[in-house]
Design a protein around this motif. Structure first.
Motif, PDB file in Angstrom:
ATOM      1  N   PRO A  26     -30.400 -24.160 -29.738  1.00  0.00           N
ATOM      2  CA  PRO A  26     -30.395 -22.760 -29.301  1.00  0.00           C
ATOM      3  C   PRO A  26     -31.269 -21.886 -30.189  1.00  0.00           C
ATOM      4  O   PRO A  26     -31.342 -22.081 -31.403  1.00  0.00           O
ATOM      5  N   GLY A  27     -31.918 -20.901 -29.581  1.00  0.00           N
ATOM      6  CA  GLY A  27     -32.708 -19.931 -30.329  1.00  0.00           C
ATOM      7  C   GLY A  27     -31.807 -18.963 -31.076  1.00  0.00           C
ATOM      8  O   GLY A  27     -30.582 -18.971 -30.926  1.00  0.00           O
ATOM      9  N   PHE A  28     -32.437 -18.106 -31.880  1.00  0.00           N
ATOM     10  CA  PHE A  28     -31.674 -17.191 -32.724  1.00  0.00           C
ATOM     11  C   PHE A  28     -30.748 -16.296 -31.896  1.00  0.00           C
ATOM     12  O   PHE A  28     -29.567 -16.125 -32.215  1.00  0.00           O
ATOM     13  N   GLU A  29     -31.273 -15.713 -30.819  1.00  0.00           N
ATOM     14  CA  GLU A  29     -30.470 -14.813 -30.003  1.00  0.00           C
ATOM     15  C   GLU A  29     -29.302 -15.541 -29.354  1.00  0.00           C
ATOM     16  O   GLU A  29     -28.194 -14.999 -29.252  1.00  0.00           O
ATOM     17  N   THR A  30     -29.539 -16.776 -28.907  1.00  0.00           N
ATOM     18  CA  THR A  30     -28.454 -17.557 -28.298  1.00  0.00           C
ATOM     19  C   THR A  30     -27.387 -17.893 -29.322  1.00  0.00           C
ATOM     20  O   THR A  30     -26.182 -17.860 -29.026  1.00  0.00           O
ATOM     21  N   ARG A  31     -27.807 -18.181 -30.553  1.00  0.00           N
ATOM     22  CA  ARG A  31     -26.835 -18.471 -31.622  1.00  0.00           C
ATOM     23  C   ARG A  31     -25.980 -17.235 -31.918  1.00  0.00           C
ATOM     24  O   ARG A  31     -24.774 -17.348 -32.158  1.00  0.00           O
ATOM     25  N   ILE A  32     -26.619 -16.080 -31.897  1.00  0.00           N
ATOM     26  CA  ILE A  32     -25.867 -14.833 -32.076  1.00  0.00           C
ATOM     27  C   ILE A  32     -24.830 -14.685 -30.961  1.00  0.00           C
ATOM     28  O   ILE A  32     -23.660 -14.357 -31.200  1.00  0.00           O
ATOM     29  N   ASP A  33     -25.264 -14.935 -29.722  1.00  0.00           N
ATOM     30  CA  ASP A  33     -24.357 -14.810 -28.571  1.00  0.00           C
ATOM     31  C   ASP A  33     -23.189 -15.792 -28.675  1.00  0.00           C
ATOM     32  O   ASP A  33     -22.048 -15.445 -28.334  1.00  0.00           O
ATOM     33  N   ILE A  34     -23.472 -17.013 -29.125  1.00  0.00           N
ATOM     34  CA  ILE A  34     -22.418 -18.025 -29.269  1.00  0.00           C
ATOM     35  C   ILE A  34     -21.366 -17.559 -30.271  1.00  0.00           C
ATOM     36  O   ILE A  34     -20.154 -17.654 -30.028  1.00  0.00           O
ATOM     37  N   LEU A  35     -21.829 -17.057 -31.405  1.00  0.00           N
ATOM     38  CA  LEU A  35     -20.900 -16.589 -32.435  1.00  0.00           C
ATOM     39  C   LEU A  35     -20.088 -15.393 -31.955  1.00  0.00           C
ATOM     40  O   LEU A  35     -18.870 -15.336 -32.137  1.00  0.00           O
ATOM     41  N   LYS A  36     -20.760 -14.441 -31.322  1.00  0.00           N
ATOM     42  CA  LYS A  36     -20.047 -13.251 -30.855  1.00  0.00           C
ATOM     43  C   LYS A  36     -19.048 -13.588 -29.749  1.00  0.00           C
ATOM     44  O   LYS A  36     -17.973 -12.986 -29.669  1.00  0.00           O
ATOM     45  N   HIS A  37     -19.404 -14.544 -28.924  1.00  0.00           N
ATOM     46  CA  HIS A  37     -18.480 -14.983 -27.861  1.00  0.00           C
ATOM     47  C   HIS A  37     -17.212 -15.562 -28.472  1.00  0.00           C
ATOM     48  O   HIS A  37     -16.101 -15.251 -28.041  1.00  0.00           O
ATOM     49  N   LYS A  38     -17.394 -16.406 -29.487  1.00  0.00           N
ATOM     50  CA  LYS A  38     -16.233 -17.031 -30.119  1.00  0.00           C
ATOM     51  C   LYS A  38     -15.416 -16.003 -30.902  1.00  0.00           C
ATOM     52  O   LYS A  38     -14.175 -16.059 -30.912  1.00  0.00           O
ATOM     53  N   ILE A  39     -16.094 -15.079 -31.557  1.00  0.00           N
ATOM     54  CA  ILE A  39     -15.393 -14.027 -32.299  1.00  0.00           C
ATOM     55  C   ILE A  39     -14.521 -13.191 -31.360  1.00  0.00           C
ATOM     56  O   ILE A  39     -13.370 -12.889 -31.647  1.00  0.00           O
ATOM     57  N   TYR A  40     -15.107 -12.834 -30.209  1.00  0.00           N
ATOM     58  CA  TYR A  40     -14.359 -12.051 -29.219  1.00  0.00           C
ATOM     59  C   TYR A  40     -13.182 -12.844 -28.672  1.00  0.00           C
ATOM     60  O   TYR A  40     -12.068 -12.317 -28.536  1.00  0.00           O
ATOM     61  N   LYS A  41     -13.423 -14.123 -28.371  1.00  0.00           N
ATOM     62  CA  LYS A  41     -12.368 -14.970 -27.810  1.00  0.00           C
ATOM     63  C   LYS A  41     -11.209 -15.123 -28.790  1.00  0.00           C
ATOM     64  O   LYS A  41     -10.033 -15.106 -28.401  1.00  0.00           O
ATOM     65  N   ASP A  42     -11.533 -15.287 -30.084  1.00  0.00           N
ATOM     66  CA  ASP A  42     -10.492 -15.499 -31.089  1.00  0.00           C
ATOM     67  C   ASP A  42      -9.862 -14.199 -31.571  1.00  0.00           C
ATOM     68  O   ASP A  42      -8.888 -14.217 -32.337  1.00  0.00           O
TER      69      ASP A  42
END
Length: 475
Positions: A305-321
């Motif tokens: 994943p590119g930088f922006e996608t990695r940011i999205d992955i982290l933010k998605h998990k942060i929101y979910k948790d």
């Protein structure tokens, strides 16, 4: 002295037994029953059509040699294939060994479906002694399309997977071959298909199995002389997901069995989803006939994943948790763990665990410590986007400010600094840099770089700021 059919077969078995592995002999020859001998024609009974095809594929040359040695050069062999309980069906194939080592397979019979009153097919996923009517799909309900973050790195694979889930076995993507390096989400995406199918079509039989598990079950079926049950079970599946198919490499018996299962499911309009750590063309130790079938559908790759996608992955998990993590920490994790989604999420989980234990906020220092321990070789991907965010953070600005048309001095200078670092620390062209930073042309980027270079040479305070920003970029 004239030999009967049993004596002829016994002598052939004595010859064959000396030429193959004892386990193979027990599995593939002991179940064969000689029925009759008419002239030079020997008829034998085999327990299934699959059994017949396997003998044809693997041992026809050996049987040919043995029969010619016992009966003579005009020896012929006919099969009687057991089709269901209490009945049999004589195949149309007659093997004339002097002219060919392979039979002319004409009008091949298809094994009938299970009839009322027949014993249940053994389910290799059920512990012996525990009756289970339905097949457990072996799926993780957390692996869904909703929590699979889409980006340029996986858009094709995700779109194809959703199409397959919507209409399994009816698209051109059969098999769907998902490949990519470890930790990029192959298992997640493959299982998401199964979860979606079971949600919208609960009557369909879906099964997820790792290649290693499949191999173990196949070995157990040989030892327990239940190969036919094993084969019949897998031929009942509507959507079969096999993970890490590369583990079949070098395992001839497993590949042969999977070949027949693949053919049956594909020709019956059932769906196959396979995952692998490399594309079909690069697989070693696989039979060519299997490789050709892997290419029938759609090979879809997952990239890092590119930088922006990695940011999205982290933010998605942060929101979910439901946790709170600063942007500094998110950007740090995304910039230092740039190849593996599993490591990226693992680092976040470790931070959450530490903050819970110590009852402290997740700080940048803690993130740096976790990354140094989790990632064997800390590598940094310095992208134009990351440079913009770092420069904006240093000057207390928002990344959106650099995209505006404002002529405020502090924003113009921050934009020029971002262009300067992008030119010197990335492989992006001047046009690409200008497009990402304020939608400027290459001439503007070149002017910005010259301006920043002059300020570095003439202004000590400014030079010190540039060094501090560079240090943050290289952290």
């Amino acid at each position: 002295m004239k030999l009967d059919h049993q004596e002829v077969w016994d002598r052939c078995m004595d010859i064959i037994k000396k030429s193959i592995d004892p386990m193979a002999f027990q599995t593939w020859f002991e179940p064969i029953v000689p029925l009759k001998l008419e002239g030079g024609n020997l008829t034998v009974q085999v327990p299934s059509l699959f059994f017949y095809e396997f003998i044809e594929e693997q041992y026809i040359g050996l049987i040919s040699k043995a029969l010619r040695g016992v009966i003579g050069p005009k020896a012929k062999l006919e099969y009687s294939v057991v089709m269901d309980k209490g009945t049999s069906n004589k195949s149309d194939s007659t093997l004339n060994f002097p002219t060919s080592n392979r039979s002319d397979l004409r009008n091949r019979a298809v094994a009938p479906s299970k009839k009322e009153g027949q014993p249940d097919i053994k389910n290799p996923f059920v512990i012996p002694g525990i009756k289970k009517l339905n097949v457990d799909p072996q799926l993780n309900p957390d692996y869904t399309f909703d929590n699979f973050v889409e980006g340029d790195c996986n858009r094709l694979a995700r779109s194809a997977s959703m199409a397959v889930a919507k209409n399994p076995g009816k698209t051109a993507f059969n098999p769907l071959f998902i490949y990519g390096s470890s930790g990029l989400g192959k298992t997640h995406l493959a299982q998401a298909i199964g979860v979606d199918v079971k949600t919208h079509s609960p009557d369909k039989t879906v099964l997820y199995v790792s290649a290693n598990k499949f191999q173990t079950q196949y070995t157990d079926s040989i030892r327990g002389n239940t190969t036919n049950d094993f084969l019949n079970f897998y031929q009942m599946i509507d959507v079969l997901i096999v993970d890490d198919i590369q583990e079949f490499a070098g395992k001839t018996g497993t590949q042969n069995t999977f070949f027949h299962i693949f053919n049956h499911l594909q020709q019956s309009g059932k769906q196959l989803i396979l995952t692998c750590d490399q594309r079909p063309a690069d697989l070693q130790g696989m039979e060519e006939r299997l490789l050709s079938r892997f290419k029938w559908g759609l090979p879809a790759d997952l990239q890092a994943p590119g930088f922006e996608t990695r940011i999205d992955i982290l933010k998605h998990k942060i929101y979910k948790d439901g946790i709170t993590v600063s942007d500094d920490v998110v950007y740090y994790l995304a910039s230092h763990i740039n190849h593996n989604v599993r490591e990226l999420e693992g680092a976040l989980i470790s931070l959450l665990f530490l903050s819970t234990i110590h009852k402290e906020e997740i700080t940048l220092e803690t993130a740096q410590d976790v990354v140094s321990k989790l990632v064997k070789k800390v590598t940094r991907e310095i992208s134009v986007d990351f440079i913009q965010k770092t420069v904006c953070h240093y000057y207390g600005l928002q990344p959106e400010n650099l995209q505006s048309r404002t002529r405020k001095r502090e924003i113009v200078q921050a934009r020029q600094i971002a262009m300067y670092f992008s030119k010197n620390m990335t492989n992006s062209s001047l046009s690409a840099i200008g497009s990402k930073i304020g939608k400027k042309d290459h001439a503007t980027v070149l002017h910005a770089c010259k301006t920043i270079t002059n300020l570095i040479e003439t202004d000590k305070d400014f030079k010190s700021q540039i060094k501090e920003i560079e240090a943050q970029l290289r952290m």
